[in-house]
Design a protein around this motif. Structure first.
Motif, PDB file in Angstrom:
ATOM      1  N   ILE A 163      -0.749   3.141   2.104  1.00 31.90           N
ATOM      2  CA  ILE A 163      -1.477   1.687   0.861  1.00 31.90           C
ATOM      3  C   ILE A 163      -2.844   2.306   0.404  1.00 31.90           C
ATOM      4  CG2 ILE A 163      -2.228  -0.758   1.414  1.00 31.90           C
ATOM      5  CD1 ILE A 163      -0.125  -0.956   3.294  1.00 31.90           C
ATOM      6  N   LEU A 164      -3.650   2.653   1.657  1.00 32.62           N
ATOM      7  CA  LEU A 164      -4.847   3.337   0.513  1.00 32.62           C
ATOM      8  C   LEU A 164      -5.126   3.710  -0.400  1.00 32.62           C
ATOM      9  CD1 LEU A 164      -7.032   1.784   3.729  1.00 32.62           C
ATOM     10  CD2 LEU A 164      -7.348   0.720   1.581  1.00 32.62           C
ATOM     11  N   TYR A 165      -4.120   5.176  -0.223  1.00 33.32           N
ATOM     12  CA  TYR A 165      -3.874   6.060  -1.289  1.00 33.32           C
ATOM     13  C   TYR A 165      -3.650   6.082  -2.472  1.00 33.32           C
ATOM     14  CZ  TYR A 165      -2.367  10.112  -3.924  1.00 33.32           C
ATOM     15  OH  TYR A 165      -2.198  10.164  -5.055  1.00 33.32           O
ATOM     16  N   GLY A 195      -6.388   2.142  -9.144  1.00 36.48           N
ATOM     17  CA  GLY A 195      -7.815   2.025  -9.451  1.00 36.48           C
ATOM     18  C   GLY A 195      -7.874   0.604  -8.791  1.00 36.48           C
ATOM     19  N   GLY A 196      -7.154   0.398  -7.647  1.00 35.82           N
ATOM     20  CA  GLY A 196      -7.625  -0.915  -7.252  1.00 35.82           C
ATOM     21  C   GLY A 196      -8.433  -1.189  -6.230  1.00 35.82           C
ATOM     22  N   VAL A 248      -9.982  -6.467  -6.972  1.00 38.55           N
ATOM     23  CA  VAL A 248      -9.014  -6.268  -6.050  1.00 38.55           C
ATOM     24  C   VAL A 248      -9.420  -6.775  -4.916  1.00 38.55           C
ATOM     25  CG1 VAL A 248      -7.405  -4.675  -4.867  1.00 38.55           C
ATOM     26  CG2 VAL A 248      -7.246  -4.949  -7.507  1.00 38.55           C
ATOM     27  N   ALA A 249      -9.254  -7.998  -3.955  1.00 40.68           N
ATOM     28  CA  ALA A 249     -10.208  -8.192  -2.577  1.00 40.68           C
ATOM     29  C   ALA A 249      -9.492  -7.798  -1.938  1.00 40.68           C
ATOM     30  CB  ALA A 249     -10.678  -9.576  -2.723  1.00 40.68           C
ATOM     31  N   LEU A 250     -10.107  -7.234  -0.689  1.00 42.25           N
ATOM     32  CA  LEU A 250      -9.140  -5.871   0.676  1.00 42.25           C
ATOM     33  C   LEU A 250     -10.440  -7.042   1.638  1.00 42.25           C
ATOM     34  CD1 LEU A 250     -10.458  -2.446  -0.350  1.00 42.25           C
ATOM     35  CD2 LEU A 250      -8.645  -3.801  -1.007  1.00 42.25           C
ATOM     36  N   MET A 251      -9.192  -8.043   2.415  1.00 45.12           N
ATOM     37  CA  MET A 251      -9.689  -8.879   3.303  1.00 45.12           C
ATOM     38  C   MET A 251      -8.964  -8.866   4.057  1.00 45.12           C
ATOM     39  SD  MET A 251      -9.701 -12.188   1.069  1.00 45.12           S
ATOM     40  CE  MET A 251      -7.860 -12.457   0.568  1.00 45.12           C
ATOM     41  N   ASN A 273       8.941  -0.813   2.375  1.00 40.16           N
ATOM     42  CA  ASN A 273       7.893   0.123   1.680  1.00 40.16           C
ATOM     43  C   ASN A 273       6.399  -0.511   1.036  1.00 40.16           C
ATOM     44  OD1 ASN A 273       6.273   2.249   0.146  1.00 40.16           O
ATOM     45  ND2 ASN A 273       8.229   3.475  -0.206  1.00 40.16           N
ATOM     46  N   ILE A 274       5.115  -0.976   1.070  1.00 35.97           N
ATOM     47  CA  ILE A 274       4.311  -1.583   1.349  1.00 35.97           C
ATOM     48  C   ILE A 274       3.414  -0.994   0.145  1.00 35.97           C
ATOM     49  CG2 ILE A 274       2.372  -2.661   1.571  1.00 35.97           C
ATOM     50  CD1 ILE A 274       3.390  -3.206   4.625  1.00 35.97           C
ATOM     51  N   GLU A 275       3.078   0.310   0.224  1.00 32.98           N
ATOM     52  CA  GLU A 275       2.316   1.262  -1.169  1.00 32.98           C
ATOM     53  C   GLU A 275       3.406   0.873  -1.813  1.00 32.98           C
ATOM     54  OE1 GLU A 275       3.620   2.561   2.226  1.00 32.98           O
ATOM     55  OE2 GLU A 275       4.355   4.279   1.927  1.00 32.98           O
ATOM     56  N   PHE A 276       4.476   1.192  -1.639  1.00 31.64           N
ATOM     57  CA  PHE A 276       5.355   0.852  -3.110  1.00 31.64           C
ATOM     58  C   PHE A 276       5.098  -0.388  -3.610  1.00 31.64           C
ATOM     59  CE2 PHE A 276       8.626  -0.328  -5.454  1.00 31.64           C
ATOM     60  CZ  PHE A 276       8.973   0.788  -7.030  1.00 31.64           C
ATOM     61  N   ILE A 277       5.469  -1.569  -3.560  1.00 31.50           N
ATOM     62  CA  ILE A 277       4.864  -2.654  -3.697  1.00 31.50           C
ATOM     63  C   ILE A 277       3.190  -2.734  -4.677  1.00 31.50           C
ATOM     64  CG2 ILE A 277       4.790  -5.223  -3.442  1.00 31.50           C
ATOM     65  CD1 ILE A 277       6.386  -5.247  -1.118  1.00 31.50           C
ATOM     66  N   VAL A 278       2.412  -2.386  -3.327  1.00 27.21           N
ATOM     67  CA  VAL A 278       1.217  -1.848  -4.035  1.00 27.21           C
ATOM     68  C   VAL A 278       0.640  -1.329  -5.575  1.00 27.21           C
ATOM     69  CG1 VAL A 278      -1.120  -0.847  -3.223  1.00 27.21           C
ATOM     70  CG2 VAL A 278      -0.103  -2.011  -1.761  1.00 27.21           C
ATOM     71  N   ALA A 279       1.488   0.067  -5.940  1.00 25.08           N
ATOM     72  CA  ALA A 279       1.652   0.733  -6.872  1.00 25.08           C
ATOM     73  C   ALA A 279       2.232  -0.223  -7.928  1.00 25.08           C
ATOM     74  CB  ALA A 279       2.061   2.015  -6.421  1.00 25.08           C
TER      75      ALA A 279
END
Ligand code: RM4
Ligand code: MN
Length: 386
Positions: free
Chosen positions: A265-267, A273-274, A280-283, A223-229
């Protein structure tokens, strides 16, 4: 639901960093298929990247990989980039291609090899200083293939010490971002396999150290979005390496394998606040093995824009109300409504309003740029790993 007009100002702040290596030839361990017109040096990579920015307005910076993009005069290279309408971005160090690094780099058992890898990263910080670049990105191939091969605990100590030495060279306005990856090229254990390990090292280093999340560097089902959060909660998400994958680290076009995952993820990026947030660099970190490099990059930045627009469309007030009322299905429906919204017509208009082509891929094909580079460039080189 929100309308496109509600989100267009925010969406207009999107800036995606493209990787210089995406414009070179790449492949798998089985074969690299060369493409005519491939850049022969970093200046030609920058010129191609500038096309992506000119046609989409989304890609103002280009990440470099050292030594693949080594030049004698980096200030001159930065000035050249500006003439093309782009700027240099993140400096990626590379301690995975010398014979010395067979058993690792920053975690290598031999202090002399560690010293060499540290010196390379310090050289990269020097390039950042000359070019006004903020971020040093470290991805390590370090790890072991066989249980017992090396002391995995001591390797963490060596790594921490090496990173601290590198970190000490950062100026106040510079950052170190530490990327993790769960396996490959090491197959038994990797020294920075996950976000927890990266975060622990960053916390030990100090507040100029951040985690880099490469979307292709997780076990299937993560769950990548959890890591993002989680990382945004800690203020330690420094950057993304966007790409997509079906099985391993496939480095396919972002949003191609699982658009819904990119939306989720983008949500969380927006929620935490990213975005919009320069910290937060979006690459992108991708390879275009069988598709045209430049078109692949154009499609990639458009995919991020499209999914970000959908994420911004989530009616957060309605979502929160449903969440707090315990209305499970309404909450899910509010979320899905945004995901299922086709923003492509609005995005085409949005581009035209900025003087950009409604269809950047079609505009690229019509521009003649590809034909021009195919006749002008002979002997284009690989991204660097073959
Ligand atoms: C690694 C990692 C790094 C990238 C190299 C080329 O797998 O994702 O970010 O610089 O590949
Ligand atoms: Mn990466």
């Amino acid at each position: 639901m929100l309308s496109f007009a509600d989100i267009s100002d925010t969406l207009g702040r999107l800036a995606i960093e493209v990787p210089s290596w995406a414009y070179g030839n790449s492949g798998t361990r089985f074969k690299v298929f060369g493409q005519p017109g491939t850049p022969r040096d970093v200046r030609e990579k920058l010129a191609d990247a500038a096309q992506v920015n000119a046609l989409t307005g989304l890609a103002p910076t280009v990440a470099l990989h050292i030594p693949w993009d080594k030049v004698d005069d980096y200030a001159d290279l930065a000035a050249y980039a500006e003439t093309l309408g782009v700027r240099l971005g993140t400096i990626n160090s590379n301690t995975f291609q010398d014979d010395d690094y067979k058993l690792g780099s920053l975690a290598h058992p031999d202090p002399a090899v560690r010293a060499k890898a540290i010196a390379h990263n310090v050289e990269c910080i020097g390039i950042m200083t000359q070019t006004g670049v903020r971020d040093l990105k470290i991805w390590l191939a370090d790890g072991t293939n066989y249980p017992g091969q090396d002391d995995i605990r001591e390797r963490q100590d060596r790594l921490a010490d090496s990173l601290a030495q590198i970190y000490s060279y950062l100026a106040d306005d510079q950052r170190l971002v530490l990327e993790y990856k769960f396996f490959e090229p090491a197959f038994y254990h990797t020294d920075v396999p996950d976000w927890g390990t990266s975060l622990l090292h960053c916390l030990a280093l100090g507040d100029k150290a951040y985690v880099c999340l490469d979307t292709g560097h997780h076990a299937p089902g993560t769950n990548i979005e959890f890591i993002v959060a989680s990382l945004l909660r800690q203020g330690r998400l420094g950057s993304f390496d966007f790409n997509s994958r079906f099985y391993a680290d496939d480095d396919l076009i972002v949003g191609s394998a699982d658009p819904f995952q990119l939306f989720r993820i983008l949500y969380e990026v927006v929620r935490g606040g990213g975005f919009p947030n320069p910290d937060v660099a979006l690459m992108l970190d991708q390879c275009h093995n069988i598709e045209n490099h430049i078109e692949g990059q154009i499609r990639s930045v458009l995919n991020v824009q499209e999914m970000l627009a959908r994420a911004l469309l989530v009616d957060v007030d309605a979502l929160r109300a449903a969440q707090q009322a315990g209305d499970v299905l309404t909450a899910n429906r509010v979320f899905m409504d945004a995901f299922y919204t086709d923003v492509r017509p609005d995005l085409a208009q949005f581009r035209e309003a900025q003087g950009l082509p409604a269809d950047p891929v079609a505009a690229f094909r019509a521009s003649g740029y590809q034909q021009q580079i195919e006749s002008a460039r002979v002997g284009g080189r690989a991204a660097g790993w073959n």
